[in-house]
Design an enzyme around this catalytic site. Structure first.
Site, PDB file in Angstrom:
ATOM      1  N   HIS A 193       0.848  -1.196   0.000  1.00 46.01           N
ATOM      2  CA  HIS A 193       0.000   0.000   0.000  1.00 46.01           C
ATOM      3  C   HIS A 193       0.888   1.252   0.000  1.00 46.01           C
ATOM      4  CE1 HIS A 193      -2.312   3.190   2.075  1.00 46.01           C
ATOM      5  NE2 HIS A 193      -3.291   2.735   1.314  1.00 46.01           N
TER       6      HIS A 193
ATOM      7  N   ASN B  38       1.204   3.743   1.777  1.00 47.21           N
ATOM      8  CA  ASN B  38       1.760   4.215   3.046  1.00 47.21           C
ATOM      9  C   ASN B  38       2.847   3.300   3.605  1.00 47.21           C
ATOM     10  OD1 ASN B  38      -0.013   6.298   2.963  1.00 47.21           O
ATOM     11  ND2 ASN B  38      -1.257   5.657   4.693  1.00 47.21           N
ATOM     12  N   LYS B  39       3.052   2.137   3.017  1.00 42.80           N
ATOM     13  CA  LYS B  39       3.987   1.175   3.599  1.00 42.80           C
ATOM     14  C   LYS B  39       5.435   1.504   3.189  1.00 42.80           C
ATOM     15  CE  LYS B  39       0.724  -1.135   5.765  1.00 42.80           C
ATOM     16  NZ  LYS B  39      -0.565  -1.125   5.159  1.00 42.80           N
ATOM     17  N   ASN B  40       6.409   0.759   3.736  1.00 35.36           N
ATOM     18  CA  ASN B  40       7.818   1.147   3.532  1.00 35.36           C
ATOM     19  C   ASN B  40       8.275   0.988   2.087  1.00 35.36           C
ATOM     20  OD1 ASN B  40       7.564   1.373   6.302  1.00 35.36           O
ATOM     21  ND2 ASN B  40       9.691   0.775   6.681  1.00 35.36           N
TER      22      ASN B  40
END
Ligand SMILES: *Cc1c(COP(=O)(O)O)cnc(C)c1O
Length: 373
Positions: free
Chosen positions: A185, A187-189
């Protein structure tokens, strides 16, 4: 002379996409092949290489990889899956989608992860799997977790949505373990805009995953096909995989930046305001998020609004899952998981993403007293 311009609004997170990645997305769009194809294969191969040659397959979200992972683990109607009360609601919803019951346990207030001391008591003859979540990128203790799983003969589906690049005991999450699910997603790293992957144990599991992500269709060498069991429609596109290929090259650098920024937060955080700082783990975590708990009595909505006025975006990850109406309907109630409820009410996610510099962290820290006033 013009006045110096006000610093731009700092969101709590923002993906870093480089020009080479944008160019490759353009190349995919021009290629005539948009959906699952060579970029997806290349990303699966690169992820597999990262995870010691274990089979890895992509899907259009980690919600999908978790659900398919639970199916591979044999979870179905009437089964129970032990997981945490403090997570993104996807973790519980995928269990419900399969007609199984999410059996929640409270968190350890020190780590905010599933309290492993409470897991054994939650295991019943109907338990099929454990579903640990690495909140904020801090891994659940893998040695203790797999010790419990082995003693009870349980499968493990790791919700490692937030812990790409984190490690336990020096071993990167995904290299070991049973079924391991990562989210890509935005927002993930690392991101594919939307997407996720599942790390598996065998070619058989990978083949079944491929079928389950595309209608359950089995293709034969002679060109014929069959459907033996129901599958979804959650394959990833090559447009998304092109983003992921660019991101994976930068992941370790992104995570190093996140760790440096988290260190800066610990250096500069105003300690006299009454916040509870997150676990100061610089050995395992990939610092997916930096989440202090608000001082008792501070209204979170007011704090968030005030920080917004001051130019900072603040997230909330997450309210305790068992207090959602859907989960209360399963019999969960307030007061049942006091640590998850306390963290869920007071947690705030401060800005932390790789394009930030130390000065940005200092600005956030300097704004905190005014935001509480
Ligand atoms: C992001 C996330 C998911 C779901 O990932 P998607 O790719 O958005 O479906 C699941 N569990 C946790 C803990 C997450 O943070």
């Amino acid at each position: 002379m013009s006045a110096p311009s006000a610093p731009a609004f700092l969101p709590f997170t923002r993906p870093s996409i480089d020009e080479a990645t944008i160019a490759d997305v353009g190349a995919v769009l021009r290629s005539g092949w948009l959906t699952t194809g060579p970029r997806c294969q290349a990303l699966e191969a690169a992820l597999s290489a990262r995870f010691g040659g274990r089979p890895v397959r992509l899907a259009s979200s980690a919600t999908a990889t978790l659900e398919l992972g639970l199916r591979l683990a044999g979870v179905g109607p009437g089964d129970e899956v032990v997981t945490t009360a403090l997570t993104w609601v996807a973790t519980g919803n995928v269990v419900l989608q399969l007609g199984a019951r999410p059996v929640l346990v409270d968190v350890d207030p020190a780590t905010r992860n599933m309290d492993l001391d409470q897991v054994e008591a939650a295991i019943t003859p109907r338990t099929k799997a454990l579903l640990p979540v690495d909140l904020a990128g801090l891994p659940v203790d893998r040695r203790r977790l797999y010790d419990i799983a082995r003693r009870h003969g349980l499968r493990v589906v790791e919700d490692a949505a937030q812990s790409m690049g984190a490690n336990w005991g020096g071993e990167e999450i995904g290299l070991g373990g049973d079924l391991v699910s990562f989210s890509f997603h935005a927002n993930k790293n690392m991101t594919t805009a939307e997407g996720g992957c599942l790390v598996m144990n065998s070619a058989e599991e990978a083949l079944r995953f491929e079928r389950l992500r595309l209608q359950g269709v089995v293709r034969f060498p002679d060109g014929t096909a069959d459907v033996e069991e129901i599958g979804g429609k959650c394959n990833l596109t090559d447009v998304a995989a092109a983003i992921g290929l660019g991101q994976l090259k930068q992941l370790d650098g992104f995570n190093q930046r996140r760790i440096a920024l988290a260190r800066r937060y610990f250096d500069r955080f105003p300690r006299d305001l009454g916040f509870t700082l997150p676990p100061a783990d610089f050995g395992h975590s990939n610092w997916h998020m930096f989440q202090p708990l608000l001082p008792a009595g501070v209204k979170r909505a007011d704090f968030i609004a005030r920080m917004r006025e001051l130019g900072f975006g603040i997230g909330v990850h997450y309210p305790a899952m068992h207090l959602f109406t859907l989960y209360r309907g399963l019999g969960y109630r307030e007061g049942q998981f006091p640590h998850a409820e306390d963290v869920g009410r007071r947690t705030v996610t401060l800005p932390l993403f790789p394009a930030m510099d130390e000065h940005d962290v200092d600005r956030v820290c300097a704004a905190l007293p005014a935001a509480l006033a």
